[in-house]
Design a protein around this motif. Sequence first.
Motif, short mmCIF file in Angstrom:
data_model
loop_
_atom_site.label_atom_id
_atom_site.label_comp_id
_atom_site.label_asym_id
_atom_site.label_seq_id
_atom_site.Cartn_x
_atom_site.Cartn_y
_atom_site.Cartn_z
N GLY A 18 0.59 -1.26 0.02
CA GLY A 18 0.00 0.07 -0.42
C GLY A 18 1.02 1.30 0.17
N SER A 19 1.66 0.81 -0.91
CA SER A 19 2.90 2.03 -1.08
C SER A 19 2.92 2.94 -2.10
CB SER A 19 4.24 2.23 -0.45
OG SER A 19 4.31 1.14 -1.55
N ARG A 21 0.56 5.99 -2.31
CA ARG A 21 0.40 6.84 -1.56
C ARG A 21 0.42 6.93 -0.16
NH1 ARG A 21 -5.01 4.98 -3.19
NH2 ARG A 21 -5.68 4.69 -1.42
N ILE A 23 0.87 7.23 3.75
CA ILE A 23 1.64 6.89 4.35
C ILE A 23 3.04 5.37 4.31
CG2 ILE A 23 1.87 5.26 6.84
CD1 ILE A 23 -0.59 6.41 7.84
N ASN A 44 -3.32 -0.77 -8.02
CA ASN A 44 -3.33 0.21 -8.74
C ASN A 44 -2.60 0.07 -10.25
OD1 ASN A 44 -3.35 2.16 -10.78
ND2 ASN A 44 -5.70 3.30 -9.92
N VAL A 69 -3.46 -6.76 -1.98
CA VAL A 69 -2.89 -7.76 -0.50
C VAL A 69 -3.64 -8.91 0.17
CG1 VAL A 69 -1.20 -5.83 0.33
CG2 VAL A 69 -3.69 -6.11 0.62
N THR A 118 -8.74 -6.64 4.18
CA THR A 118 -7.47 -5.67 4.27
C THR A 118 -6.86 -5.43 5.01
OG1 THR A 118 -9.31 -4.86 2.46
CG2 THR A 118 -7.22 -3.04 3.02
N ILE A 145 1.55 -1.68 10.34
CA ILE A 145 1.11 -0.47 10.57
C ILE A 145 -0.08 -1.00 11.35
CG2 ILE A 145 0.00 1.56 9.63
CD1 ILE A 145 3.07 0.97 9.66
N CYS A 146 -0.62 -0.53 12.62
CA CYS A 146 -1.44 -0.21 13.18
C CYS A 146 -2.33 0.65 13.66
CB CYS A 146 -1.11 -0.93 14.99
SG CYS A 146 -0.18 -2.60 14.64
N TYR A 160 -13.47 -1.01 11.64
CA TYR A 160 -11.87 -0.62 11.68
C TYR A 160 -11.13 -0.67 13.13
CZ TYR A 160 -7.47 2.81 10.67
OH TYR A 160 -6.41 3.25 10.96
N LYS A 164 -7.48 -3.21 13.32
CA LYS A 164 -6.39 -2.25 14.04
C LYS A 164 -6.25 -2.96 15.57
CE LYS A 164 -5.64 -0.52 10.29
NZ LYS A 164 -4.20 -1.09 10.00
N ILE A 193 -3.29 10.97 10.78
CA ILE A 193 -1.90 11.69 9.32
C ILE A 193 -2.60 11.74 8.60
CG2 ILE A 193 0.12 11.37 8.21
CD1 ILE A 193 0.08 9.90 11.72
N THR A 195 -3.43 11.96 5.23
CA THR A 195 -3.66 11.33 3.71
C THR A 195 -5.28 11.25 2.84
OG1 THR A 195 -4.15 9.63 4.61
CG2 THR A 195 -1.41 9.46 4.94
N GLU A 196 -5.14 10.49 1.80
CA GLU A 196 -6.32 10.20 1.64
C GLU A 196 -7.20 10.06 2.19
OE1 GLU A 196 -5.04 10.22 -2.92
OE2 GLU A 196 -6.89 8.56 -2.97
N ASN A 198 -8.33 9.67 4.92
CA ASN A 198 -9.04 11.09 5.92
C ASN A 198 -9.41 11.58 5.22
OD1 ASN A 198 -8.44 9.73 8.32
ND2 ASN A 198 -6.67 9.72 9.05
P1 NDP Z 1 -4.09 5.98 2.18
O1 NDP Z 1 -6.01 5.71 1.69
O2 NDP Z 1 -3.55 7.29 1.94
O3 NDP Z 1 -3.26 4.55 0.95
C1 NDP Z 1 -3.50 3.25 1.11
C2 NDP Z 1 -2.74 3.10 0.49
O4 NDP Z 1 -2.90 1.33 0.50
C3 NDP Z 1 -2.85 3.32 -1.06
O5 NDP Z 1 -1.51 2.89 -1.63
C4 NDP Z 1 -3.60 1.62 -1.53
O6 NDP Z 1 -4.42 1.57 -3.21
C5 NDP Z 1 -3.21 0.71 -1.01
N1 NDP Z 1 -3.90 -0.45 -1.34
C6 NDP Z 1 -5.90 -0.79 0.00
N2 NDP Z 1 -6.14 -1.39 -0.35
C7 NDP Z 1 -4.65 -2.30 -0.95
C8 NDP Z 1 -5.21 -3.90 -1.84
N3 NDP Z 1 -6.06 -4.54 -1.23
N4 NDP Z 1 -4.34 -4.37 -1.64
C9 NDP Z 1 -3.11 -3.05 -2.35
N5 NDP Z 1 -2.98 -2.52 -2.06
C10 NDP Z 1 -3.92 -1.80 -1.65
O7 NDP Z 1 -3.98 4.46 3.28
P2 NDP Z 1 -3.03 5.73 4.78
O8 NDP Z 1 -1.72 5.57 3.60
O9 NDP Z 1 -3.88 6.86 5.17
O10 NDP Z 1 -3.24 4.22 5.80
C11 NDP Z 1 -1.98 3.48 5.27
C12 NDP Z 1 -1.63 3.06 6.52
O11 NDP Z 1 -1.82 3.37 7.98
C13 NDP Z 1 -3.44 1.54 7.10
O12 NDP Z 1 -3.15 0.50 7.34
C14 NDP Z 1 -4.17 2.60 7.39
O13 NDP Z 1 -5.13 1.37 8.28
C15 NDP Z 1 -3.30 2.95 8.72
N6 NDP Z 1 -3.38 4.00 9.35
C16 NDP Z 1 -3.91 5.33 9.15
C17 NDP Z 1 -4.30 6.17 9.57
C18 NDP Z 1 -3.61 8.07 9.70
O14 NDP Z 1 -4.44 8.85 9.52
N7 NDP Z 1 -3.49 8.01 8.04
C19 NDP Z 1 -3.62 6.78 11.19
C20 NDP Z 1 -3.67 5.00 12.14
C21 NDP Z 1 -3.12 3.81 11.46
P3 NDP Z 1 -4.20 0.89 -4.07
O15 NDP Z 1 -6.10 1.91 -3.17
O16 NDP Z 1 -4.72 2.28 -5.42
O17 NDP Z 1 -4.85 0.17 -3.82
#
Ligand code: NDP
Length: 256
Positions: A18-19, A21, A23, A44, A69, A118, A145-146, A160, A164, A193, A195-196, A198
């Motif tokens: 999930g990188s 975009r 975190i 994607n 994933v 997920t 990532i918790c 959710y 977690k 944080i 990000t998209e 939120n």
């Molecule tokens: P984003 O929505 O910004 O990014 C999520 C990423 O995960 C994207 O790259 C997305 O790409 C990918 N993704 C989602 N589903 C799948 C899948 N089934 N297979 C592969 N890739 C996937 O989220 P954040 O960066 O905010 O969150 C990242 C992590 O941090 C998550 O686990 C979230 O729960 C955790 N977190 C976030 C917080 C926050 O405040 N933002 C706080 C605490 C934890 P695509 O959809 O194109 O596959």
Amino acid sequence: MDSISLFSLRGKRALVTGSSRGIGYGIAEALAGAGAEIIINSRNPEALGAAAAQLAEGGARVKALAFDVASEESVEDAIAHAENEIGPVDILVNNAGMQHRQPLEEWTLDKFHQVMDTNVTSAFLVSRAVVRGMIARKSGKIINICSVLSNFARASVAPYSASKAAIANLTRGMAVDWARHGLNVNGIAPGYIATELNEALLQNQEFNAWVEKRTPMGRWGMPAELGGAAVFLASEASSFVNGHILYVDGAFTATV
Ligand code: NDP
């Protein structure tokens, strides 16, 4: 060894799920900055390609690996491909995750399963595939990532927060099972944080005011601010840190 080299990831290869975009992108960039070759992931391929190009422009050695994933077949194929065509994965960051907001009584079972698959099942699937090589090599670092919602609940996101809490205890369980094979398994629990994931909350003035008041540091965190914790937990610097959840939350969990 000087203390700075304890944090070096030179010669290591890291897969961050999930990188494309948010975190995950911030963590991948930080691991690359510490010397690791990175493999980035999302579902994607276009977005992933664009993220890889941007990281490469910043000097990262980066490969893109699109897979879901939450799908056992997709994970098994992708990890076999990575290990055969790219090389062994030394560091795995289980970051991919999703959010869905709805009053709990209105959640469908499908959506509940999607969030669990997920956010939790994914970490089991990807770790199980990667850990075979790590156990054979008797070394490896896994970071899950918790969230601050591993400990707390909030209206409309109960599944959710359940996911977690589950990944936090899965982290401890992985450490207990795999420490004897030379692996370190730890978690990072981010606070709020920007990000998209939120996006809706960031657009909501009332919610923004709540985050700023509730977080002692008085602001949202940025994805890059997870990088230091990730480099620490991926490196030799954390050699005896195992089964730990590191909160990166601006003191959110230190106060009521
Ligand atoms: P984003 O929505 O910004 O990014 C999520 C990423 O995960 C994207 O790259 C997305 O790409 C990918 N993704 C989602 N589903 C799948 C899948 N089934 N297979 C592969 N890739 C996937 O989220 P954040 O960066 O905010 O969150 C990242 C992590 O941090 C998550 O686990 C979230 O729960 C955790 N977190 C976030 C917080 C926050 O405040 N933002 C706080 C605490 C934890 P695509 O959809 O194109 O596959």
